[in-house]
Design a protein around this motif. Sequence first.
Motif, PDB file in Angstrom:
ATOM      1  N   GLY A 313       0.800  -1.222   0.000  1.00 28.94           N
ATOM      2  CA  GLY A 313       0.000   0.000   0.000  1.00 28.94           C
ATOM      3  C   GLY A 313       0.835   1.275   0.000  1.00 28.94           C
ATOM      4  N   TRP A 314       2.125   1.125  -0.018  1.00 28.92           N
ATOM      5  CA  TRP A 314       3.042   2.267  -0.111  1.00 28.92           C
ATOM      6  C   TRP A 314       3.703   2.140  -1.476  1.00 28.92           C
ATOM      7  N   VAL A 315       4.084   3.244  -2.080  1.00 31.38           N
ATOM      8  CA  VAL A 315       4.663   3.189  -3.423  1.00 31.38           C
ATOM      9  C   VAL A 315       5.883   2.260  -3.456  1.00 31.38           C
ATOM     10  N   VAL A 391      14.783   3.517   2.763  1.00 35.01           N
ATOM     11  CA  VAL A 391      13.865   4.401   2.042  1.00 35.01           C
ATOM     12  C   VAL A 391      12.787   4.944   2.958  1.00 35.01           C
ATOM     13  N   GLY A 392      12.347   6.170   2.682  1.00 34.63           N
ATOM     14  CA  GLY A 392      11.167   6.703   3.361  1.00 34.63           C
ATOM     15  C   GLY A 392      11.415   7.967   4.132  1.00 34.63           C
ATOM     16  N   GLU A 393      12.599   8.078   4.686  1.00 34.45           N
ATOM     17  CA  GLU A 393      12.963   9.265   5.465  1.00 34.45           C
ATOM     18  C   GLU A 393      14.476   9.385   5.374  1.00 34.45           C
ATOM     19  N   PRO A 394      15.009  10.523   5.757  1.00 40.04           N
ATOM     20  CA  PRO A 394      16.465  10.573   5.867  1.00 40.04           C
ATOM     21  C   PRO A 394      16.882   9.528   6.901  1.00 40.04           C
ATOM     22  N   ILE A 395      17.936   8.786   6.598  1.00 35.72           N
ATOM     23  CA  ILE A 395      18.387   7.797   7.588  1.00 35.72           C
ATOM     24  C   ILE A 395      19.413   8.490   8.478  1.00 35.72           C
ATOM     25  N   VAL A 415      22.524   1.386   0.695  1.00 38.38           N
ATOM     26  CA  VAL A 415      22.109   2.430  -0.239  1.00 38.38           C
ATOM     27  C   VAL A 415      20.922   3.183   0.340  1.00 38.38           C
ATOM     28  N   ASP A 416      21.101   4.480   0.521  1.00 36.40           N
ATOM     29  CA  ASP A 416      20.033   5.341   1.014  1.00 36.40           C
ATOM     30  C   ASP A 416      19.356   5.929  -0.216  1.00 36.40           C
ATOM     31  N   THR A 417      18.111   5.491  -0.460  1.00 36.86           N
ATOM     32  CA  THR A 417      17.450   5.821  -1.727  1.00 36.86           C
ATOM     33  C   THR A 417      16.390   6.897  -1.526  1.00 36.86           C
ATOM     34  N   TRP A 418      16.577   8.032  -2.158  1.00 39.95           N
ATOM     35  CA  TRP A 418      15.571   9.099  -2.066  1.00 39.95           C
ATOM     36  C   TRP A 418      14.659   9.070  -3.278  1.00 39.95           C
ATOM     37  N   TRP A 419      13.376   9.083  -3.026  1.00 38.60           N
ATOM     38  CA  TRP A 419      12.370   9.201  -4.092  1.00 38.60           C
ATOM     39  C   TRP A 419      11.027   9.434  -3.455  1.00 38.60           C
ATOM     40  N   GLN A 420       9.982   9.497  -4.272  1.00 35.63           N
ATOM     41  CA  GLN A 420       8.635   9.797  -3.777  1.00 35.63           C
ATOM     42  C   GLN A 420       7.594   9.006  -4.576  1.00 35.63           C
ATOM     43  N   THR A 421       6.378   8.965  -4.055  1.00 38.31           N
ATOM     44  CA  THR A 421       5.263   8.422  -4.837  1.00 38.31           C
ATOM     45  C   THR A 421       5.260   9.077  -6.212  1.00 38.31           C
ATOM     46  N   GLU A 422       5.474  10.372  -6.207  1.00 36.83           N
ATOM     47  CA  GLU A 422       5.404  11.147  -7.447  1.00 36.83           C
ATOM     48  C   GLU A 422       6.519  10.791  -8.431  1.00 36.83           C
ATOM     49  N   GLY A 504       9.490  19.327  -2.640  1.00 42.11           N
ATOM     50  CA  GLY A 504       9.103  19.751  -1.304  1.00 42.11           C
ATOM     51  C   GLY A 504      10.071  19.366  -0.204  1.00 42.11           C
ATOM     52  N   ASP A 505      11.248  18.883  -0.572  1.00 37.95           N
ATOM     53  CA  ASP A 505      12.236  18.497   0.440  1.00 37.95           C
ATOM     54  C   ASP A 505      13.410  19.475   0.478  1.00 37.95           C
ATOM     55  N   GLY A 506      13.915  19.710   1.668  1.00 33.80           N
ATOM     56  CA  GLY A 506      15.135  20.486   1.821  1.00 33.80           C
ATOM     57  C   GLY A 506      16.339  19.575   1.601  1.00 33.80           C
ATOM     58  N   GLY A 519      14.621  16.480   4.950  1.00 27.53           N
ATOM     59  CA  GLY A 519      13.218  16.422   5.378  1.00 27.53           C
ATOM     60  C   GLY A 519      12.362  17.417   4.614  1.00 27.53           C
ATOM     61  N   ARG A 520      11.066  17.370   4.912  1.00 28.06           N
ATOM     62  CA  ARG A 520      10.103  18.226   4.217  1.00 28.06           C
ATOM     63  C   ARG A 520      10.362  19.682   4.562  1.00 28.06           C
ATOM     64  N   VAL A 521      10.252  20.523   3.555  1.00 30.97           N
ATOM     65  CA  VAL A 521      10.461  21.948   3.777  1.00 30.97           C
ATOM     66  C   VAL A 521       9.464  22.493   4.811  1.00 30.97           C
ATOM     67  N   GLY A 614       5.836   4.585   7.801  1.00 29.56           N
ATOM     68  CA  GLY A 614       6.666   4.827   8.958  1.00 29.56           C
ATOM     69  C   GLY A 614       7.180   6.245   9.055  1.00 29.56           C
ATOM     70  N   LYS A 615       6.617   7.136   8.256  1.00 30.84           N
ATOM     71  CA  LYS A 615       7.059   8.524   8.380  1.00 30.84           C
ATOM     72  C   LYS A 615       6.397   9.145   9.595  1.00 30.84           C
ATOM     73  N   ILE A 616       7.176   9.917  10.322  1.00 35.08           N
ATOM     74  CA  ILE A 616       6.635  10.577  11.498  1.00 35.08           C
ATOM     75  C   ILE A 616       5.713  11.711  11.061  1.00 35.08           C
TER      76      ILE A 616
HETATM   77  C1  6R9 Z   1       9.432   6.399  -1.461  1.00 38.66           C
HETATM   78  C2  6R9 Z   1       8.629   7.255  -0.531  1.00 38.66           C
HETATM   79  C3  6R9 Z   1       8.197  10.766  -0.181  1.00 38.66           C
HETATM   80  C4  6R9 Z   1       8.963  11.604   0.821  1.00 38.66           C
HETATM   81  C5  6R9 Z   1      10.058  12.419   0.210  1.00 38.66           C
HETATM   82  C6  6R9 Z   1      10.979  12.615   1.406  1.00 38.66           C
HETATM   83  C7  6R9 Z   1      10.891  11.295   2.128  1.00 38.66           C
HETATM   84  C8  6R9 Z   1      11.804   9.203   1.067  1.00 38.66           C
HETATM   85  C9  6R9 Z   1      13.917   9.378   1.550  1.00 38.66           C
HETATM   86  C10 6R9 Z   1      13.244  10.512   2.041  1.00 38.66           C
HETATM   87  C11 6R9 Z   1      15.233  11.373   2.835  1.00 38.66           C
HETATM   88  C12 6R9 Z   1      15.324   9.285   1.765  1.00 38.66           C
HETATM   89  N1  6R9 Z   1      11.940  10.362   1.733  1.00 38.66           N
HETATM   90  N2  6R9 Z   1      12.995   8.594   0.960  1.00 38.66           N
HETATM   91  N3  6R9 Z   1      13.913  11.505   2.677  1.00 38.66           N
HETATM   92  N4  6R9 Z   1      15.941  10.317   2.408  1.00 38.66           N
HETATM   93  N5  6R9 Z   1      16.045   8.235   1.354  1.00 38.66           N
HETATM   94  O1  6R9 Z   1       8.935   7.346   0.650  1.00 38.66           O
HETATM   95  O2  6R9 Z   1       7.547   7.897  -1.083  1.00 38.66           O
HETATM   96  O3  6R9 Z   1       5.747   7.968   0.697  1.00 38.66           O
HETATM   97  O4  6R9 Z   1       5.664   9.472  -1.351  1.00 38.66           O
HETATM   98  O5  6R9 Z   1       7.309   9.873   0.467  1.00 38.66           O
HETATM   99  O6  6R9 Z   1       9.613  10.745   1.754  1.00 38.66           O
HETATM  100  O7  6R9 Z   1      10.486  13.623   2.233  1.00 38.66           O
HETATM  101  O8  6R9 Z   1       9.562  13.625  -0.317  1.00 38.66           O
HETATM  102  P1  6R9 Z   1       6.472   8.790  -0.316  1.00 38.66           P
END
Ligand code: 6R9
Length: 653
Positions: A313-315, A391-395, A415-422, A504-506, A519-521, A614-616
């Motif tokens: 249920g999460w991307v 994945v999901g937040e800054p580690i 590997v710390d992977t940054w990405w989004q649903t978008e 939307g991330d700093g 994190g989010r701006v 698991g995002k706060i």
């Molecule tokens: C895949 C996913 C997206 C937001 C994104 C950012 C945060 C995800 C991250 C991360 C720092 C990482 N985020 N991965 N921040 N380092 N490796 O999480 O998609 O649920 O849409 O969230 O999650 O803030 O903008 P989604």
Amino acid sequence: MAETPQGQETLSNLLHESRRFPPPEDLAAAANVKADAYAEADDDRLAFWAKQAERLKWEQPWDRVLDWDPPFAKWFTGGTINAAVNCLDRHVDAGRGDKVAYHWEGEPGDTRTITYAELKDMVCQASNALLELGVEKGDRVAVYMPMIPETVVAMLACARIGAVHMVVFGGFSVDALGTRLDDSAAKVVVTADGGYRRGKPSSLKPAVDEAVKDRPAVEHVLVVRRTGQDVDWTDGRDVWWHDIVDRQSTEHTAEGHDAEHPLYIMYTSGTTAKPKGILHTTGGYLTQVSYTHWAVFDLKPESDVFWTAADIGWVTGHSYIVYGPLSNGATSVMYEGTPDTPHKGRFWEIVEKYGVTIAYMAPTAIRTFMKWGEDIPAGFDLSSLRVLGSVGEPINPEAYTWYRKNIGGDRTPVVDTWWQTETGAIMVSPLPGVHSGKPGAAMRPLPGIAADVVDEKGESVPPGGGGFIVVREPWPSMLRGIWGDPERYKDTYWSRFEGLYFPGDGAKRDEDGDIWLLGRVDDVMLVSGHNISTTEVESALVAHPKVAESAVVGATDPTTGQAIVAFVILRGEAGDGGEDLVKELREHVAASLGPIAKPRQIMVVPELPKTRSGKIMRRLLRDVAENRELGDVSTLTDAGAMDKIRTAFGAGS
Ligand code: 6R9
């Protein structure tokens, strides 16, 4: 931040991290992707992506790689492709039908091993069943399911017939399900009686009944029997999966769909506004998901056992449990339940049992494991692991090094992977055979991805600078829009900086040119005129030996504008806190980051409010810190968490 009086300030750059972890030599020598990929992609980005698209089977080749009418992109126009064929038939036709697609592990310990040939048959049957229920190409099908194989089958059956799946996390409330059904106008809901979580059956069907009651657009509810619990039944509308799917033919001739045919909608919950239906289409999405899964994890489909420990249920589940692994013909693990059921070593038991070689999970899980202590993973044989992902937040750097050491045996790249649903697929990440890992940094845009860090004016910042992450050029798996709302798509992502995609991330760029996500701006704090990122204060707190997890928010303060309020969860052995510890933690943050970052208050709490991934949910903590009514809690995984936090906050302030 543009709105702050100190508009010229950049995000602060407080943390210093000097640890480096070079890739193991053998992994680097045999890596799927080497350093030359960057130059190749820079040289001709579109040719690079065209080459990656050739990893897939196209029914009809594309005429143009990219049609770019900013901010609307079309990739591989004129091409036709079927995502399910790429995930299944292609492998079966090549003689790999007996290969295991999923080792599925139910929470109670029941297991299923499903080969590619079996999965293909199941998907063909489900496709035929959906057609019998009147689902047509382009129709939306909601999927509200536990983590069972039928969830994947339902998604791929939609993809096969050209219906658009819309998966709603099984932990979401009736309201969250209802608004998504309305917005997408789904015709069928696929669900189950329930699933197993925390050692007992949890129910799903009652929520669907409630949500569908006043929504006549939903014609059928297709129900998988998982737990065997009693369910209410509406004749004519409700259909058992085993009644309709099992009697279908395992033959279904798939057609190629247009490369830009919608594949799925996935809703992201905005902080306040109504959820956005993020739309992904077929050809470009599959291209980037398949490439990144192979490149970022150095996937060797013949020998690896890949496990994304996340919900579908999460991307992350869509791209790296379903479409990435299956398009690459990989063997994956899929686990239904929670990490502490029936014991806190459950994840490591699964790694040992299936010989998992690549594991991918969220920092929130890693911090939970830190809290439980390193003795738990030490009790299992984790030597099969060779690459770890986050994945999901800054580690937090501390969580990264803990993960590498205690799970990865001090041997595996992380590997710390940054990405989004978008973004649909990974955008910024080190490559495990190329880079020396830096704890806390996502490091580099992948080959073919034009991500950058810019200042207020949209100009690239030099090494040592900070600002915002943006993407300068379209990428294959980018969202194609917000379902039914093109204006909102432009406003949300393309209006902050002219011609640039704004996630939307700093972010900051360090002296080596590597990218750190902050994190989010919306979460950045402004304390006495200084921008301070919540991520950095949280990482400083987590670096304290007694702290397992922390969430930091800025609360309105008469003297400093905003003041830092921190919520912390202590590690197992640290006791309950007390005034001395709070004082020690405040001093610890001041010593690591400087006095400006010293929290005004630190509250020891038993839990933090989290989303499905698991995002706060910091906005809820801000509501608590500023003594307000709580905002929308419909996407919280555990509604009880907020009561406990309010109680702790009330007692401590
Ligand atoms: C895949 C996913 C997206 C937001 C994104 C950012 C945060 C995800 C991250 C991360 C720092 C990482 N985020 N991965 N921040 N380092 N490796 O999480 O998609 O649920 O849409 O969230 O999650 O803030 O903008 P989604």
